[in-house]
Design a protein around this motif. Sequence first.
Motif, mmCIF file in Angstrom:
data_model
loop_
_atom_site.group_PDB
_atom_site.id
_atom_site.type_symbol
_atom_site.label_atom_id
_atom_site.label_comp_id
_atom_site.label_asym_id
_atom_site.label_seq_id
_atom_site.Cartn_x
_atom_site.Cartn_y
_atom_site.Cartn_z
ATOM 1 N N MET A 1 0.848 -1.187 0.000
ATOM 2 C CA MET A 1 0.000 0.000 0.000
ATOM 3 C C MET A 1 0.886 1.240 0.000
ATOM 4 O O MET A 1 1.826 1.335 0.784
ATOM 5 C CB MET A 1 -0.901 -0.011 1.237
ATOM 6 N N LYS A 2 0.577 2.159 -0.904
ATOM 7 C CA LYS A 2 1.386 3.378 -1.012
ATOM 8 C C LYS A 2 0.630 4.571 -0.441
ATOM 9 O O LYS A 2 -0.539 4.794 -0.764
ATOM 10 C CB LYS A 2 1.756 3.661 -2.461
ATOM 11 N N ILE A 3 1.315 5.322 0.403
ATOM 12 C CA ILE A 3 0.725 6.529 0.979
ATOM 13 C C ILE A 3 1.618 7.705 0.647
ATOM 14 O O ILE A 3 2.802 7.735 0.998
ATOM 15 C CB ILE A 3 0.572 6.406 2.510
ATOM 16 N N GLU A 4 1.058 8.676 -0.059
ATOM 17 C CA GLU A 4 1.778 9.896 -0.418
ATOM 18 C C GLU A 4 1.297 11.020 0.496
ATOM 19 O O GLU A 4 0.095 11.182 0.706
ATOM 20 C CB GLU A 4 1.513 10.249 -1.871
ATOM 21 N N ILE A 5 2.243 11.775 1.026
ATOM 22 C CA ILE A 5 1.897 12.853 1.946
ATOM 23 C C ILE A 5 2.451 14.171 1.414
ATOM 24 O O ILE A 5 3.663 14.364 1.341
ATOM 25 C CB ILE A 5 2.467 12.597 3.360
ATOM 26 N N TRP A 6 1.540 15.050 1.024
ATOM 27 C CA TRP A 6 1.940 16.394 0.607
ATOM 28 C C TRP A 6 1.992 17.287 1.834
ATOM 29 O O TRP A 6 1.044 17.321 2.640
ATOM 30 C CB TRP A 6 0.933 16.955 -0.396
ATOM 31 N N GLU B 1 -8.226 -3.221 3.714
ATOM 32 C CA GLU B 1 -9.301 -4.189 3.487
ATOM 33 C C GLU B 1 -9.795 -4.117 2.048
ATOM 34 O O GLU B 1 -9.996 -5.136 1.392
ATOM 35 C CB GLU B 1 -10.460 -3.900 4.450
ATOM 36 N N GLU B 2 -9.965 -2.905 1.543
ATOM 37 C CA GLU B 2 -10.431 -2.738 0.173
ATOM 38 C C GLU B 2 -9.384 -3.202 -0.834
ATOM 39 O O GLU B 2 -9.727 -3.724 -1.900
ATOM 40 C CB GLU B 2 -10.784 -1.269 -0.083
ATOM 41 N N SER B 3 -8.123 -3.026 -0.502
ATOM 42 C CA SER B 3 -7.062 -3.412 -1.436
ATOM 43 C C SER B 3 -6.959 -4.920 -1.605
ATOM 44 O O SER B 3 -6.394 -5.398 -2.590
ATOM 45 C CB SER B 3 -5.711 -2.857 -0.961
ATOM 46 N N GLN B 4 -7.505 -5.667 -0.645
ATOM 47 C CA GLN B 4 -7.442 -7.124 -0.715
ATOM 48 C C GLN B 4 -8.613 -7.728 -1.468
ATOM 49 O O GLN B 4 -8.655 -8.944 -1.717
ATOM 50 C CB GLN B 4 -7.393 -7.708 0.707
ATOM 51 N N LYS B 5 -9.574 -6.902 -1.829
ATOM 52 C CA LYS B 5 -10.748 -7.386 -2.546
ATOM 53 C C LYS B 5 -10.553 -7.242 -4.048
ATOM 54 O O LYS B 5 -9.933 -6.314 -4.522
ATOM 55 C CB LYS B 5 -11.992 -6.595 -2.127
ATOM 56 N N LEU B 6 -11.126 -8.208 -4.792
ATOM 57 C CA LEU B 6 -11.076 -8.166 -6.239
ATOM 58 C C LEU B 6 -12.455 -7.788 -6.767
ATOM 59 O O LEU B 6 -13.460 -8.444 -6.444
ATOM 60 C CB LEU B 6 -10.673 -9.533 -6.803
ATOM 61 N N THR B 7 -12.523 -6.746 -7.535
ATOM 62 C CA THR B 7 -13.786 -6.325 -8.133
ATOM 63 C C THR B 7 -13.968 -7.044 -9.462
ATOM 64 O O THR B 7 -13.172 -6.880 -10.391
ATOM 65 C CB THR B 7 -13.795 -4.799 -8.374
ATOM 66 N N VAL B 8 -14.983 -7.879 -9.550
ATOM 67 C CA VAL B 8 -15.269 -8.643 -10.765
ATOM 68 C C VAL B 8 -16.154 -7.790 -11.667
ATOM 69 O O VAL B 8 -17.293 -7.477 -11.331
ATOM 70 C CB VAL B 8 -15.970 -9.976 -10.432
#
Length: 244
Positions: A1-6, A209-216
């Motif tokens: 997971m990538k988090i960018e902080i401005w 949690e959302e990153s582990q789900k696959l949207t079909v």
Amino acid sequence: MKIEIWSDIACPWCFIGKRRFEAALDGFDHKNEVDVQWRSFQLDPSLPDHFDGTETEYLSQMKGMPTEQVRQMFDHVTEQAAGVGLSYDFDAVVVANSFTAHRFLHFAKTQGVMSEAKEALLSGHFEKGRDIGDIAYLSEVSSELGLDAAEVRRVLDSEEFSAEVRADISEAHSLGANGVPFFVIDRKYGISGAQPAEVFAQALDTAWEESQKLTVLAGPGQSADGAPADEYADGAVCGPDGCS
């Protein structure tokens, strides 16, 4: 997971937000799988290289804020900073344009110490009264981080990394960020402001949690646009019980 902080080195809430975010990240079960990237932003690009006056005078004179209002604001921010272990000293803050310091951070990134450099500059600016626009100070920080001070001076005396700083700022605006700190998770979730650690913790859990789900997008019984599957025979599948 990538988090960018401005964030901007001259932003007091950015240091507070950094601490609150780090507290949430420390308690995150998947901390070791998170890539944190610092991005540049300037709250006031028009600020001169150095302002001959205090932070209070700068906001009063340049921004038109009543002196008493500025002092009340500083008291509030100082209290919030103390809550996360920071010792702000607004009377000692040196008002300077942060562009050169952002270029230094981008150089530090190429050396793998951008996060450490960010911490050092924020602390230097808000806690120690150091001049973030002074190349001599930035060179001093570089030595503390194990970097080649002579190389840092050479870089900062040139225009190197200016394009990278401007690109970061432009990208922030394109994402809808008009203030900092601004946190972006996987280019899917945005968090604005120095939120409480609990808010960051919840965001991390939700994003993971959302990153582990696959949207079909299309599968048995329906097409991508919801039409009946028999209209899309090429999309038929086979399963344990046979083929459809």
